[in-house]
Design a protein around this motif. Structure first.
Motif, PDB file in Angstrom:
ATOM      1  N   PHE A  18       0.800  -1.225   0.000  1.00  0.00           N
ATOM      2  CA  PHE A  18       0.000   0.000   0.000  1.00  0.00           C
ATOM      3  C   PHE A  18       0.839   1.284   0.000  1.00  0.00           C
ATOM      4  O   PHE A  18       0.433   2.271  -0.626  1.00  0.00           O
ATOM      5  N   PRO A  19       1.986   1.358   0.696  1.00  0.00           N
ATOM      6  CA  PRO A  19       2.745   2.620   0.664  1.00  0.00           C
ATOM      7  C   PRO A  19       3.085   3.108  -0.744  1.00  0.00           C
ATOM      8  O   PRO A  19       2.991   4.298  -1.039  1.00  0.00           O
ATOM      9  N   GLY A  20       3.465   2.189  -1.626  1.00  0.00           N
ATOM     10  CA  GLY A  20       3.747   2.589  -2.996  1.00  0.00           C
ATOM     11  C   GLY A  20       2.499   3.067  -3.713  1.00  0.00           C
ATOM     12  O   GLY A  20       2.528   4.054  -4.467  1.00  0.00           O
ATOM     13  N   LEU A  21       1.375   2.360  -3.494  1.00  0.00           N
ATOM     14  CA  LEU A  21       0.109   2.792  -4.076  1.00  0.00           C
ATOM     15  C   LEU A  21      -0.278   4.158  -3.537  1.00  0.00           C
ATOM     16  O   LEU A  21      -0.742   5.037  -4.290  1.00  0.00           O
ATOM     17  N   HIS A  22      -0.104   4.365  -2.247  1.00  0.00           N
ATOM     18  CA  HIS A  22      -0.428   5.647  -1.608  1.00  0.00           C
ATOM     19  C   HIS A  22       0.317   6.785  -2.300  1.00  0.00           C
ATOM     20  O   HIS A  22      -0.267   7.824  -2.646  1.00  0.00           O
ATOM     21  N   ASN A  23       1.614   6.599  -2.528  1.00  0.00           N
ATOM     22  CA  ASN A  23       2.410   7.646  -3.167  1.00  0.00           C
ATOM     23  C   ASN A  23       1.940   7.925  -4.591  1.00  0.00           C
ATOM     24  O   ASN A  23       1.867   9.088  -5.020  1.00  0.00           O
ATOM     25  N   ARG A  24       1.610   6.862  -5.329  1.00  0.00           N
ATOM     26  CA  ARG A  24       1.145   7.052  -6.703  1.00  0.00           C
ATOM     27  C   ARG A  24      -0.213   7.746  -6.734  1.00  0.00           C
ATOM     28  O   ARG A  24      -0.464   8.620  -7.574  1.00  0.00           O
ATOM     29  N   LEU A  25      -1.103   7.364  -5.820  1.00  0.00           N
ATOM     30  CA  LEU A  25      -2.421   8.010  -5.779  1.00  0.00           C
ATOM     31  C   LEU A  25      -2.297   9.496  -5.468  1.00  0.00           C
ATOM     32  O   LEU A  25      -2.993  10.335  -6.067  1.00  0.00           O
ATOM     33  N   ILE A  26      -1.420   9.843  -4.528  1.00  0.00           N
ATOM     34  CA  ILE A  26      -1.221  11.253  -4.190  1.00  0.00           C
ATOM     35  C   ILE A  26      -0.714  12.027  -5.402  1.00  0.00           C
ATOM     36  O   ILE A  26      -1.220  13.106  -5.742  1.00  0.00           O
ATOM     37  N   ILE A 221      -8.345   7.823 -11.230  1.00  0.00           N
ATOM     38  CA  ILE A 221      -7.055   7.983 -10.556  1.00  0.00           C
ATOM     39  C   ILE A 221      -6.496   6.613 -10.173  1.00  0.00           C
ATOM     40  O   ILE A 221      -5.317   6.315 -10.393  1.00  0.00           O
ATOM     41  N   PHE A 222      -7.348   5.767  -9.574  1.00  0.00           N
ATOM     42  CA  PHE A 222      -6.892   4.441  -9.162  1.00  0.00           C
ATOM     43  C   PHE A 222      -6.474   3.602 -10.371  1.00  0.00           C
ATOM     44  O   PHE A 222      -5.438   2.922 -10.338  1.00  0.00           O
ATOM     45  N   ASP A 223      -7.265   3.633 -11.439  1.00  0.00           N
ATOM     46  CA  ASP A 223      -6.940   2.842 -12.625  1.00  0.00           C
ATOM     47  C   ASP A 223      -5.583   3.244 -13.187  1.00  0.00           C
ATOM     48  O   ASP A 223      -4.790   2.391 -13.603  1.00  0.00           O
ATOM     49  N   ARG A 224      -5.305   4.538 -13.185  1.00  0.00           N
ATOM     50  CA  ARG A 224      -4.023   5.018 -13.689  1.00  0.00           C
ATOM     51  C   ARG A 224      -2.886   4.571 -12.774  1.00  0.00           C
ATOM     52  O   ARG A 224      -1.823   4.148 -13.246  1.00  0.00           O
ATOM     53  N   ALA A 225      -3.115   4.638 -11.441  1.00  0.00           N
ATOM     54  CA  ALA A 225      -2.093   4.204 -10.493  1.00  0.00           C
ATOM     55  C   ALA A 225      -1.788   2.725 -10.679  1.00  0.00           C
ATOM     56  O   ALA A 225      -0.622   2.306 -10.617  1.00  0.00           O
ATOM     57  N   TYR A 226      -2.806   1.926 -10.906  1.00  0.00           N
ATOM     58  CA  TYR A 226      -2.605   0.495 -11.131  1.00  0.00           C
ATOM     59  C   TYR A 226      -1.840   0.265 -12.424  1.00  0.00           C
ATOM     60  O   TYR A 226      -0.934  -0.584 -12.490  1.00  0.00           O
ATOM     61  N   ASP A 227      -2.179   1.031 -13.441  1.00  0.00           N
ATOM     62  CA  ASP A 227      -1.586   0.835 -14.753  1.00  0.00           C
ATOM     63  C   ASP A 227      -0.101   1.175 -14.755  1.00  0.00           C
ATOM     64  O   ASP A 227       0.702   0.490 -15.391  1.00  0.00           O
TER      65      ASP A 227
END
Length: 262
Positions: A18-26, A221-227
């Motif tokens: 999650f920390p990496g996802l958190h940074n990408r979402l921000i 935003i989430f879809d882009r972070a996942y991609d």
């Protein structure tokens, strides 16, 4: 390839992921806000920094202080019972980004809206990150600044500013939620309840009175972070289970969506 889930991916809630996802979402949310905000508003990334006892496993480390005479093989000047044992407790520096919507004017920059995506440390009792988060939360609530809190973690303590009991009475059980507190509506919290089976909502970010809210599609935003992230390669869905675990009925639903591993 997108996430196999229609909204939040529970496999990305693992504390190591999650920390990496958190940074990408921000970063991506800041980018989307920057493109949507009318001038003179702008979005900026801030960062909390603190030190926490390390959660990494390190072999126990203890040493006994020696006097110079001991090191030379001589007789110690002090008895052994007077020599302390040094126990090393490693600490990690933690960094947690957040967003701010600001505006410029004759009197300089003004903070308008604080935007937070909750992290595991924000929702864990005893964590320094939780103490710092709650302190900032209260400071914002007592000010003329709007507060947007995005909770994409179904585990942990309730942390958003809306009272947990009133939240559940108003919207029922929800896996995730977004809480928007407007500084001009002190007693009101605008809640976007989110179920795991649902896509993430479009959220209205408040600005100064007289200026319209800015809508942002959190699912995009989430879809882009996942991609752009490593998740389709990193997450071995068939070999893992969500952490924290899902309720039995949700676990069965989630497993039915999982892709076949190559």
């Amino acid at each position: 390839m997108p996430s196999p889930f229609p909204g939040m991916d529970p496999y990305l809630e693992h504390p190591s992921v999650f920390p990496g996802l958190h940074n990408r979402l921000i970063a991506l949310l800041g980018e989307a806000l920057q493109a949507a905000l009318p001038p003179p508003y702008f979005a900026e990334i801030g960062e909390r920094v603190w030190v926490e006892v390390s959660g990494r496993f390190i072999e126990p480390d203890a040493s006994i202080l020696q006097s110079p005479s001991q090191e030379r093989g001589g007789v110690a000047a002090l008895p052994t019972r007077s020599v302390p044992v040094v126990v090393t407790v490693p600490h990690d520096e933690r960094r947690e980004p957040f967003l701010e919507i600001r505006t410029t004017g004759d009197s300089g920059e003004q903070l308008i809206t604080a935007v937070e995506i909750l992290s595991p440390s924000n929702k864990t009792a005893g964590e320094r990150g939780r103490d710092l988060y709650l302190r900032k939360q209260q400071e914002v609530l007592a000010s003329r600044v709007h507060l947007v809190e995005i909770d994409l973690l179904h585990g942990g303590l309730h942390t958003t500013a809306v009272d947990a009991k009133r939240l559940h009475q108003a919207v029922g059980r929800c896996d995730y939620h977004v809480s928007v507190h407007r500084s001009d509506r002190f007693e009101d919290f605008f809640i976007y309840p989110i179920q795991l089976r649902d896509s993430l909502p479009e959220v209205a970010f408040p600005l100064l009175a007289g200026d319209p809210d800015v809508p942002i599609d959190l699912q995009a935003i989430f879809d882009r972070a996942y991609d752009v992230g490593p998740y389709r390669r990193r997450i071995r869905y068939r070999d893992a289970s969500p952490v924290p675990p899902l309720a039995p009925e949700l676990h069965a639903w989630a497993e039915a969506l999982l892709p076949e591993e190559p």
